[in-house]
Design a protein around this motif. Structure first.
Motif, mmCIF file in Angstrom:
data_model
loop_
_atom_site.group_PDB
_atom_site.id
_atom_site.type_symbol
_atom_site.label_atom_id
_atom_site.label_comp_id
_atom_site.label_asym_id
_atom_site.label_seq_id
_atom_site.Cartn_x
_atom_site.Cartn_y
_atom_site.Cartn_z
ATOM 1 N N MET A 9 0.847 -1.188 0.000
ATOM 2 C CA MET A 9 0.000 0.000 0.000
ATOM 3 C C MET A 9 0.889 1.247 0.000
ATOM 4 O O MET A 9 1.994 1.226 0.522
ATOM 5 C CB MET A 9 -0.919 -0.007 1.223
ATOM 6 C CG MET A 9 -1.596 -1.353 1.497
ATOM 7 S SD MET A 9 -2.338 -2.163 0.067
ATOM 8 C CE MET A 9 -3.637 -1.042 -0.298
ATOM 9 N N HIS A 10 0.411 2.307 -0.566
ATOM 10 C CA HIS A 10 1.102 3.607 -0.619
ATOM 11 C C HIS A 10 2.370 3.549 -1.469
ATOM 12 O O HIS A 10 3.207 4.427 -1.378
ATOM 13 C CB HIS A 10 1.430 4.132 0.783
ATOM 14 C CG HIS A 10 0.246 4.208 1.678
ATOM 15 N ND1 HIS A 10 -0.768 5.102 1.504
ATOM 16 C CD2 HIS A 10 -0.114 3.462 2.742
ATOM 17 C CE1 HIS A 10 -1.692 4.920 2.422
ATOM 18 N NE2 HIS A 10 -1.321 3.922 3.183
ATOM 19 N N GLU A 11 2.537 2.494 -2.268
ATOM 20 C CA GLU A 11 3.667 2.407 -3.180
ATOM 21 C C GLU A 11 3.107 2.061 -4.554
ATOM 22 O O GLU A 11 2.927 0.891 -4.883
ATOM 23 C CB GLU A 11 4.657 1.347 -2.726
ATOM 24 C CG GLU A 11 5.331 1.707 -1.419
ATOM 25 C CD GLU A 11 6.414 0.721 -1.072
ATOM 26 O OE1 GLU A 11 7.454 0.747 -1.762
ATOM 27 O OE2 GLU A 11 6.209 -0.053 -0.144
ATOM 28 N N THR A 12 2.831 3.081 -5.333
ATOM 29 C CA THR A 12 2.151 2.892 -6.600
ATOM 30 C C THR A 12 3.001 2.138 -7.626
ATOM 31 O O THR A 12 2.457 1.523 -8.532
ATOM 32 C CB THR A 12 1.735 4.244 -7.199
ATOM 33 O OG1 THR A 12 2.900 5.070 -7.321
ATOM 34 C CG2 THR A 12 0.712 4.929 -6.317
ATOM 35 N N MET A 51 4.130 5.693 6.646
ATOM 36 C CA MET A 51 2.860 5.363 6.003
ATOM 37 C C MET A 51 2.899 4.013 5.275
ATOM 38 O O MET A 51 1.902 3.583 4.707
ATOM 39 C CB MET A 51 2.472 6.461 5.004
ATOM 40 C CG MET A 51 2.213 7.806 5.662
ATOM 41 S SD MET A 51 0.919 7.751 6.924
ATOM 42 C CE MET A 51 -0.498 7.420 5.911
ATOM 43 N N LEU A 52 4.035 3.344 5.293
ATOM 44 C CA LEU A 52 4.162 2.065 4.594
ATOM 45 C C LEU A 52 3.286 0.998 5.227
ATOM 46 O O LEU A 52 3.176 0.910 6.450
ATOM 47 C CB LEU A 52 5.611 1.589 4.619
ATOM 48 C CG LEU A 52 6.622 2.437 3.866
ATOM 49 C CD1 LEU A 52 8.029 1.906 4.104
ATOM 50 C CD2 LEU A 52 6.300 2.460 2.389
ATOM 51 N N SER A 53 2.671 0.176 4.402
ATOM 52 C CA SER A 53 1.918 -0.974 4.900
ATOM 53 C C SER A 53 1.834 -2.028 3.803
ATOM 54 O O SER A 53 1.926 -1.719 2.618
ATOM 55 C CB SER A 53 0.523 -0.577 5.374
ATOM 56 O OG SER A 53 -0.264 -0.135 4.299
ATOM 57 N N ASP A 68 2.152 -3.016 9.021
ATOM 58 C CA ASP A 68 2.476 -1.625 8.730
ATOM 59 C C ASP A 68 3.708 -1.205 9.514
ATOM 60 O O ASP A 68 4.244 -1.960 10.332
ATOM 61 C CB ASP A 68 1.289 -0.701 8.991
ATOM 62 C CG ASP A 68 0.847 -0.681 10.440
ATOM 63 O OD1 ASP A 68 1.598 -1.127 11.326
ATOM 64 O OD2 ASP A 68 -0.267 -0.196 10.692
#
Length: 92
Positions: A9-12, A51-53, A68
């Motif tokens: 998540m949060h890594e497009t 914010m990494l998860s 996370d």
């Protein structure tokens, strides 16, 4: 062995990863190890890693766990950086 899908998540730019692992606990351990390495990469690039998860899915597509930043680095274990010493000059 069952397959587990990891979505970051949060890594497009990160594609999901599918791994065969012994069980859910092995999947969680794998996600925590990857999180720790990813945090180091983010810090090296001067990006906020908090914010990494990672979401972990089973073969049926059910979310079985979320790992996370705060589950790997609990708030009470994150040390604050010391205040910058004004007598130290930085280059650049």
């Amino acid at each position: 062995m069952p397959k587990y899908r990891f979505e970051f998540m949060h890594e497009t730019d990160a594609a999901p990863v599918v791994l065969e692992l012994a069980d859910v606990e092995a999947a969680k351990a794998q996600a925590k190890q990857a999180m720790a390495e990813n945090v180091l990469d983010h810090v090296a690039e001067r990006q906020d890693p908090s914010m990494l998860s990672t979401r972990i899915y089973d073969e049926a597509g059910n979310v079985i766990a979320t790992v996370d930043f705060h589950s790997v680095f609990p708030q009470n274990q994150v040390e604050e950086l010391p205040a910058e010493d004004p007598s130290v000059k930085r280059s650049g």
